[in-house]
Structures are given as structure tokens and as C-alpha cells.
Design an enzyme around this catalytic site. Structure first.
Site, PDB file in Angstrom:
ATOM      1  N   SER A  53       0.843  -1.201   0.000  1.00  0.00           N
ATOM      2  CA  SER A  53       0.000   0.000   0.000  1.00  0.00           C
ATOM      3  C   SER A  53       0.879   1.253   0.000  1.00  0.00           C
ATOM      4  O   SER A  53       2.070   1.176  -0.319  1.00  0.00           O
ATOM      5  CB  SER A  53      -0.937  -0.029   1.213  1.00  0.00           C
ATOM      6  OG  SER A  53      -1.939   0.947   1.079  1.00  0.00           O
ATOM      7  N   ASN A  54       0.320   2.372   0.348  1.00  0.00           N
ATOM      8  CA  ASN A  54       1.062   3.642   0.392  1.00  0.00           C
ATOM      9  C   ASN A  54       0.419   4.516   1.461  1.00  0.00           C
ATOM     10  O   ASN A  54      -0.679   4.215   1.940  1.00  0.00           O
ATOM     11  CB  ASN A  54       1.045   4.309  -0.991  1.00  0.00           C
ATOM     12  CG  ASN A  54      -0.376   4.586  -1.441  1.00  0.00           C
ATOM     13  OD1 ASN A  54      -1.057   5.425  -0.882  1.00  0.00           O
ATOM     14  ND2 ASN A  54      -0.839   3.834  -2.426  1.00  0.00           N
ATOM     15  N   PRO A  55       1.094   5.614   1.854  1.00  0.00           N
ATOM     16  CA  PRO A  55       0.580   6.388   3.002  1.00  0.00           C
ATOM     17  C   PRO A  55      -0.544   7.381   2.674  1.00  0.00           C
ATOM     18  O   PRO A  55      -0.821   8.258   3.493  1.00  0.00           O
ATOM     19  CB  PRO A  55       1.814   7.160   3.496  1.00  0.00           C
ATOM     20  CG  PRO A  55       2.911   6.859   2.553  1.00  0.00           C
ATOM     21  CD  PRO A  55       2.380   6.140   1.388  1.00  0.00           C
ATOM     22  N   SER A  56      -1.185   7.267   1.523  1.00  0.00           N
ATOM     23  CA  SER A  56      -2.237   8.238   1.182  1.00  0.00           C
ATOM     24  C   SER A  56      -3.315   8.280   2.285  1.00  0.00           C
ATOM     25  O   SER A  56      -3.820   7.246   2.717  1.00  0.00           O
ATOM     26  CB  SER A  56      -2.888   7.841  -0.148  1.00  0.00           C
ATOM     27  OG  SER A  56      -4.061   8.593  -0.332  1.00  0.00           O
ATOM     28  N   ALA A 101      -4.468   7.093  -4.678  1.00  0.00           N
ATOM     29  CA  ALA A 101      -3.091   6.647  -4.898  1.00  0.00           C
ATOM     30  C   ALA A 101      -3.161   5.145  -5.192  1.00  0.00           C
ATOM     31  O   ALA A 101      -3.198   4.321  -4.283  1.00  0.00           O
ATOM     32  CB  ALA A 101      -2.252   6.920  -3.660  1.00  0.00           C
TER      33      ALA A 101
END
Ligand code: CTP
Length: 397
Positions: free
Chosen positions: A213-216, A279
Site C-alpha cells: 500500500s502507500n501512506p495516502s 493513490a
């Protein structure tokens, strides 16, 4: 006109309460999302379970619902904020009188006071009661207070007499509801436009406890959705797993993986405006395990496959007049990279973010965005809410 709209159906204790079941079904068939509140007397005519099953939501009767754990006593406030329209059908002479006086002795009457939306009252009662001086005076007062009244129809009443007092047919109430909602829609450059906004990260599960995942945080996408709503748009927010709060008045649908977002987007690709602030992970695990992979058995190499590029797909399918707005999160060569995405994905606009800028990026409440089209470039800086409105005004005003 009622598709995607949120309606509270208030049911009071008159014999026509049974017809509210049909009215609820008709609202649902028209695409509206409905929550029901009942007065205690209404529950003597129709069972709470009927409405609970049909709406799949708890039916609110009392403000203090000690026997219904999990139901907060502030529910009337949330309901009042949530709805686009509050329809009270049938409305007895008793409830009518209470509304005129501002009495708030049950969930239905209390929600009348908290509602921020228009309220349509369908007085339904015996003919003599309807013609009585007190009811006539209350009707005239309630009109002056700004409530909408759907007059009852004449016909055969429960008393066996023929008079004015019957609940109008569902179709008549639906039409009236549609007109009221239409007249209350915010007038702005996006009025009448279907706007789909995506926000937040995707999660690509490797096994049930691990994901890519990503920190969005989803904050920028939520701000764009709220901005579009404030400019009059009919907004649907598709969001990934986010902790940021989504304003109650925005219609939402959740997704987890890029593929799920892609599937959702395919069914909304007819929108007039699409804003891709999500994102989206470009990769997912080639193999997804059903059980947790034990570390002794796990390979140290994770094989990935490419996810569909949703925005590029939309760019290829773009219909005449549709506006596609993308986002670009870059760590270097912000403008050049964003311009190449604008062209490659056939976008009208792209909002370029640099993760390197101060007070900007994933988790921040503020941002710095360079808005690019084929032949324009402008920088917007400030809170995400402010920037969202300014960008949308720049594009659509
Ligand atoms: N996007 C998308 N589907 C993907 C990846 C991205 O729809 N699989 C969208 C994003 O929502 C964003 C835009 O494309 O609006 C640009 O995303 P970004 O991650 O900045 O760029 P990528 O196209 O993924 O390119 P790269 O990762 O090489 O920078």
C-alpha cells in the site's frame, strides 16, 4: 431525480402507516437511500421489523434507546445532517401540532428540529379532523414556517366515510419529493453534473495479514469531493481504506484493491467529470495466499504483476465533453513527469504534487499543487479544502 438521494421517511400513528411500506419501496426503486423513523404510535400499525428488514437499518423511535445498544442518542443529529429530504408520511394531526410547537418528544419530532434538509409533510387523517379549525391553523402556520405540505386526497377513509384526508398515491409523493430536491440543489457551475472522485490508497493483499500500500490519507480526494458538492455537483466518492472523515452529505462507495476500484469505475465511467485523486498501487502480488505465509516457508522474493492503469483506460474511453482530472505524485521532475502523464493518459487537467514540498503531501492538511493543462500552469497552495475549491473554480468557472 431521486437516484442517489438520501431520504428520511417519518411514519406517524395513523392507519395509512401501512402505505408507508409501499412508499419506502418506491423510494428505493427510484434509487434513493432511505432511513425510517417512527413515532411510538406508528409501531402499533406497522412492525418496526418491516422497515428494518426493508431498509437494512435500525428504525429509530425513541431518542434514548436503552434497549438498542450501539444506537447513539445523538442519532437524530446525524440523521438530520445526513438527509437530502425528510418526508413525513403519513403525518397525523398530533404530530403536525407538535411540529408547529417545536415539541421534540420522540425521534421523529426531534429529527424535524435537527434536519438541515427540506421537510415534506403529508397530513393524513379523518376528514372532520382535517377540516377542524386547529388543524387548519396548524397547516397554515407550518406552511409559513417553510415546511412543504402535500395535501391529502379525497376518497374512502378508514372511518368508512368519504372525505379529504387520504394519503396521496406513492407516485404523487415521489414526484413532489423529486421537485423539492431539485429546487434545493446547490446552484453552481457543477449543478446537474455527475462527478466521480476517487481518494485514498489501495491495498494489494499478499496473504490475509500482509499487503502492499502507500501512506495516502485520502484527504485531498475528500476535499475535491466536498468542493465539487459545494459547486453543485452530484458527487460520488470512491474511497480506499482511509481514517480521514468523509462529510456525511457525500455519497460514497468503498474499495480495497486497484482491481476493485477498476470494477467500480467501469460502472461509473459515464460521469461528466472524473477526478482520480486515489493513490493506486501499480503492482499487486502475482500470487495471493489464502492463509498467512509462515516466515520459514516464505520466499524472500515477492513476484509482482502490473495493475490496470485505470486513468489511462478512462482516457482511451473518454466520451465527448467528459472532463478527466488526474493527480501526479512525484519526487523529481514534477512538471515534466506530470505533463507526460497528462498527455499519455489523455487528461484535460492534472494536479501535480511534490512529496518534497514543505507542508504538502500524503498525510498533511495542507498542500501545494501545480495545476496543468495542455497550455496552462498555475500553482495553488494552502489547506487542502481551499485548494480543492480554487482548482475546481479555475477549471469550471
Ligand atoms: N492511476 C490509475 N491507475 C493506476 C495508477 C495510477 O488510475 N494503476 C492514476 C492515479 O489515480 C493518478 C494518476 O493515474 O490520478 C497518476 O498516478 P501516479 O501514481 O502519479 O502515476 P503512474 O501513472 O502510476 O506512474 P508512475 O508510478 O510511473 O509515476
Amino acid at each position: 431525480m431521486l437516484s442517489g438521494k438520501r431520504i428520511i421517511l417519518g411514519v406517524t400513528g395513523g392507519i395509512a402507516a401501512y402505505k408507508a411500506v409501499v412508499l419506502l419501496r418506491e423510494f428505493q426503486k427510484a434509487g434513493a437511500e432511505v432511513r425510517v423513523v417512527m413515532t411510538p404510535a406508528a409501531t402499533r400499525f406497522v412492525g418496526i421489523e418491516t422497515f428494518t428488514s426493508l431498509t437494512r437499518y435500525d428504525v429509530a423511535v425513541d431518542v434514548f434507546s436503552g434497549d438498542q445498544p450501539g444506537q447513539s442518542w445523538t442519532k437524530h443529529v446525524h440523521l438530520g445532517e445526513w438527509a437530502d429530504l425528510y418526508v413525513i408520511a403519513p403525518c397525523t394531526a398530533n404530530t403536525l401540532a407538535k411540529i408547529v410547537q417545536g415539541v421534540s418528544d420522540n425521534m421523529l419530532t426531534t429529527t424535524v428540529l435537527t434536519a438541515r434538509c427540506p421537510i415534506l409533510i403529508c397530513p393524513t387523517m379523518d376528514g372532520e379532523m382535517y377540516e377542524s379549525p386547529a388543524v387548519s391553523e396548524n397547516l397554515s402556520k407550518i406552511r409559513d414556517m417553510g415546511y412543504y405540505i402535500q395535501e391529502p386526497e379525497s376518497g374512502y377513509l378508514a372511518s368508512g366515510l368519504e372525505a379529504k384526508g387520504r394519503l396521496p398515491e406513492p407516485d404523487t409523493i415521489l414526484q413532489r419529493a423529486g421537485t423539492i430536491i431539485k429546487n434545493h440543489a446547490i446552484q453552481g457551475p457543477l449543478t446537474g453534473k455527475k462527478v466521480v472522485v476517487t481518494a485514498g490508497p489501495t491495498r494489494e493483499f499478499i496473504d490475509p495479514v500482509r499487503f502492499i500500500s502507500n501512506p495516502s490519507s485520502g484527504k485531498m480526494g475528500i476535499a475535491m469531493a466536498e468542493g465539487a458538492r459545494l459547486l453543485g455537483g452530484d458527487v460520488l466518492l470512491l474511497h480506499g481504506p482511509i481514517s480521514a472523515e468523509v462529510p456525511d452529505r457525500i455519497q460514497t462507495a468503498p474499495f480495497v484493491s486497484a482491481q476493485e476500484l477498476f470494477d467500480l469505475m467501469k460502472s461509473h465511467s459515464d460521469a461528466d467529470i472524473i477526478i482520480m485523486a486515489a493513490a493506486v498501487s501499480d503492482f499487486s502480488a502475482e500470487e495471493k495466499h489464502d492463509q498467512k505465509v509462515k516466515k520459514e516457508k516464505a520466499s524472500l522474493t515477492l513476484k509482482l504483476k502490473r495493475n490496470p492503469d485505470i486513468l489511462q483506460w478512462l482516457g482511451v474511453k473518454k466520451k465527448p465533453g467528459q472532463v478527466l482530472i488526474g493527480f501526479a505524485m512525484e519526487t523529481e521532475d514534477l512538471i515534466a513527469n506530470a505533463k507526460s502523464k497528462l498527455e499519455k493518459k489523455n487528461l484535460d487537467w492534472i494536479c501535480a504534487n511534490s512529496i518534497q514540498s514543505e507542508n504538502a503531501g500524503f498525510e498533511s492538511d495542507s498542500n501545494k499543487i501545480t495545476l496543468l493543462s495542455k497550455n496552462s500552469e498555475e500553482v495553488f497552495e494552502g489547506s487542502k479544502e481551499r485548494i480543492a475549491i480554487d482548482i475546481l473554480k479555475k477549471i469550471f468557472q
